[in-house]
Design an enzyme around this catalytic site. Structure first.
Site, PDB file in Angstrom:
ATOM      1  N   HIS A  28       0.834  -1.213   0.000  1.00  0.00           N
ATOM      2  CA  HIS A  28       0.000   0.000   0.000  1.00  0.00           C
ATOM      3  C   HIS A  28       0.875   1.273   0.000  1.00  0.00           C
ATOM      4  O   HIS A  28       0.726   2.140  -0.862  1.00  0.00           O
ATOM      5  CB  HIS A  28      -0.909  -0.030   1.230  1.00  0.00           C
ATOM      6  CG  HIS A  28      -1.840   1.131   1.349  1.00  0.00           C
ATOM      7  ND1 HIS A  28      -3.158   1.069   0.970  1.00  0.00           N
ATOM      8  CD2 HIS A  28      -1.651   2.396   1.800  1.00  0.00           C
ATOM      9  CE1 HIS A  28      -3.737   2.242   1.184  1.00  0.00           C
ATOM     10  NE2 HIS A  28      -2.832   3.069   1.693  1.00  0.00           N
ATOM     11  N   GLU A  29       1.791   1.338   0.955  1.00  0.00           N
ATOM     12  CA  GLU A  29       2.602   2.555   1.068  1.00  0.00           C
ATOM     13  C   GLU A  29       3.528   2.718  -0.133  1.00  0.00           C
ATOM     14  O   GLU A  29       3.820   3.847  -0.547  1.00  0.00           O
ATOM     15  CB  GLU A  29       3.403   2.570   2.382  1.00  0.00           C
ATOM     16  CG  GLU A  29       2.555   2.523   3.667  1.00  0.00           C
ATOM     17  CD  GLU A  29       1.465   3.589   3.760  1.00  0.00           C
ATOM     18  OE1 GLU A  29       1.641   4.687   3.204  1.00  0.00           O
ATOM     19  OE2 GLU A  29       0.410   3.309   4.377  1.00  0.00           O
ATOM     20  N   HIS A  88       1.734   4.600  -2.700  1.00  0.00           N
ATOM     21  CA  HIS A  88       1.788   6.045  -2.441  1.00  0.00           C
ATOM     22  C   HIS A  88       3.154   6.602  -2.840  1.00  0.00           C
ATOM     23  O   HIS A  88       3.262   7.676  -3.439  1.00  0.00           O
ATOM     24  CB  HIS A  88       1.581   6.329  -0.948  1.00  0.00           C
ATOM     25  CG  HIS A  88       0.152   6.260  -0.489  1.00  0.00           C
ATOM     26  ND1 HIS A  88      -0.848   7.006  -1.056  1.00  0.00           N
ATOM     27  CD2 HIS A  88      -0.447   5.541   0.507  1.00  0.00           C
ATOM     28  CE1 HIS A  88      -2.006   6.755  -0.434  1.00  0.00           C
ATOM     29  NE2 HIS A  88      -1.779   5.865   0.522  1.00  0.00           N
ATOM     30  N   GLU A 144      -4.892   7.726  -2.887  1.00  0.00           N
ATOM     31  CA  GLU A 144      -5.370   6.466  -2.328  1.00  0.00           C
ATOM     32  C   GLU A 144      -5.631   5.446  -3.442  1.00  0.00           C
ATOM     33  O   GLU A 144      -5.489   4.241  -3.243  1.00  0.00           O
ATOM     34  CB  GLU A 144      -6.648   6.753  -1.525  1.00  0.00           C
ATOM     35  CG  GLU A 144      -6.951   5.793  -0.410  1.00  0.00           C
ATOM     36  CD  GLU A 144      -5.829   5.593   0.597  1.00  0.00           C
ATOM     37  OE1 GLU A 144      -4.963   6.472   0.778  1.00  0.00           O
ATOM     38  OE2 GLU A 144      -5.821   4.518   1.217  1.00  0.00           O
TER      39      GLU A 144
HETATM   40 ZN    ZN Z   1      -3.189   5.155   1.993  1.00  0.00          ZN
END
Ligand code: ZN
Length: 512
Positions: free
Chosen positions: A277-278, A281, A307
């Site tokens: 997830h990160e 980003h 997101e």
């Molecule tokens: Zn996030």
């Protein structure tokens, strides 16, 4: 001769330096700084925040902007400069009319509110936090009045602050679809498989294979997660990975992007999907064009678009069998005793499991949107209904969990007190999580049409996917809006039907 924009540049550079310092402090407070630093360091942060705003919002800057807005000068600016002026005006609009004294008081309230929230959550006493929450809401309403926004428009404008172009009108349609299409699907799955708020342990004996009595050595998890991040494309020459209680990403500029991860000895999936997830980003921030970095355009265009990038990698890509095909042997090699007896197919089933739980951050991909729906409906009530009491909010929270997910929170910690957002004054923020998921699904469907995604994943070649996202989204930073980017990439606007269809298709196949 110096142009007006050159004059402005002096302020912009200083503001940017303060902004970087603030981000660095935020990072440090969450990762390295000693416990006792809080009080003294808060003073430094307060002064830096003040400096940051003073460089962007002051009479001189206002004068320069007025001159630059004159047609004669405006047309001479390039699109980057015009974009910067637009961002600066947005900042002025959000903060410029709030009297400094009041803003200071609000900042002080924010600083104490998160402590009150934490204590209240620890003690499981909503009544302890309720008066602070009420003050927070009052401030938000008052600040909107300074911006000339009143009544029913307040909530839409709070939403726009995080997600330009997505107000109540758009979101009502979006959440209505979730209500009518996803809730029945969740209910069917729950009934058929009795996955009602089952924790991993309770599920152990039934379908789950990943052993929980096992100790997943943190150092080994750390090593595997680092490998995973660079496999996806995290460039360690431009970024670092550290650890914090709640994983997050922060960026000083496109050559210094920082992410964190967290580890649990029993649940290695927690670190695995957090790091994916990160990294999603981080790729966004690392891929912003050099010329936009360190300017007001040098970050992701909106919360929702950001997101979408993290969720695209975490869910659409990271939970697919094709993605794990080249990676799974490495995980088995890391923890042979735990994974050698589990087939890839069984592993995929388990990481895509649905369960109706109380906690948003632990929710699976399918039920996640319901957690956001609940928060959206409550926030709407907060800003539409002048007479709503804090007690009513908790009641609403519990009733909605019962109605949509079939579970009743036993206490405030697993209910209304679970998120920090409202304690930070972040009203209108939650919907961007759901918008992000929906955009991710839309991009995923599109990208499957323009390249052989499955084939690339199976051969461990992620470069074409990464490059596509860079070319169509990342490089622009804030220069283009979410809606513009989607339109230019796919020739279609934001369309939540892709998300609904994606969820229905994926989970019907897995469960029904
Ligand atoms: Zn996030």
């Amino acid at each position: 001769m110096k142009s007006y924009f050159d004059e402005l540049q002096l302020y912009l550079d200083k503001g940017m330096a303060f902004h970087s310092a603030l981000n660095l402090y935020e990072w440090d407070m969450e990762t390295q700084a000693p416990k006792m630093c809080q009080e003294n360091t808060s003073k430094v942060i307060g002064i830096l925040s003040d400096g940051y705003f003073r460089y962007y919002i002051n009479v001189e800057v206002e004068k320069i902007i007025k001159k630059l807005e004159n047609k004669k000068y405006y047309e001479k600016m390039n699109c980057m400069e015009q974009g910067i002026i637009k961002e600066l005006k947005k900042m002025q609009n959000q903060l410029g009319n709030i009297p400094l004294e009041e803003y200071k008081k609000f900042s002080e309230l924010c600083a104490t509110a998160s402590n009150v929230w934490a204590r209240s959550k620890e003690k499981n006493e909503y009544a302890l936090f309720a008066p602070t929450l009420e003050m927070m809401i009052e401030y938000k309403k008052k600040f909107m009045k300074y911006r000339g926004i009143k009544g029913k428009n307040v909530y839409s404008n709070l939403l726009y602050d995080y997600e330009p172009g997505f107000g109540e009108e758009e979101l009502d349609l979006f959440f209505e679809k979730i209500k009518t299409e996803i809730i029945p699907l969740v209910k069917t799955i729950i009934e058929k498989h009795s996955v009602l708020n089952q924790k991993y342990e309770q599920n152990q004996s039934k379908t789950n294979k990943i052993p929980r009595e096992f100790q997943y050595e943190i150092e080994k998890q750390r090593k595997f997660c680092r490998y995973l991040a660079s496999y996806i494309g995290f460039d360690s020459n431009k970024g670092v990975i550290s650890e914090s209680a709640h994983p997050f990403t922060t960026s000083l500029h496109n050559h210094d992007v920082r992410i964190t991860n967290h580890f649990n000895e029993k649940y290695p999936e927690s670190a695995i999907f957090s790091v994916i997830h990160e990294t999603g980003h981080a790729l966004y921030e690392m891929n912003i064009k050099d010329e936009y970095s360190q300017t007001l355009l040098g970050e992701g265009t909106s919360m929702g678009m950001h997101e979408s990038q993290s969720r695209f990698w975490e869910n659409m890509i990271g939970k697919k069998e094709a993605f794990w095909k080249p990676l799974y042997p490495k995980l088995q090699e890391t923890f042979p005793a735990a994974f050698n007896h589990i087939s890839l197919n069984e592993f995929i089933k388990e990481i895509n499991q649905v369960h109706a739980g109380f906690i948003r951050t632990e929710a699976d991909e399918l039920t996640y949107s319901l957690h956001i729906l609940i928060r959206y409906e409550i926030e709407k009530e907060i800003f539409h209904n002048e007479k709503i009491s804090m007690e009513q909010l908790e009641k609403m929270w519990n009733e909605k969990y019962q109605e949509y997910l079939g579970i009743l929170p036993k206490n405030a910690s697993e209910g209304i007190l679970q998120d920090i957002h409202w304690a930070c004054g972040d009203f209108g923020y939650f919907p961007s999580y759901a918008i992000g998921s929906a955009i991710a699904a839309q991009i995923y469907v599109h990208i499957k049409n323009v390249m052989p995604v499955e084939e690339y994943l199976e051969s461990g070649n992620l470069l074409p996917i990464r490059e596509y996202l860079k070319e169509h989204i990342h490089q622009y930073g804030k220069l283009k809006t979410t809606k513009e980017l989607l339109m230019e990439m796919m020739g279609e606007e934001f369309n939540p039907n892709y998300y609904i269809d994606y969820l229905k298709e994926k989970y019907s196949e897995l469960y029904l």
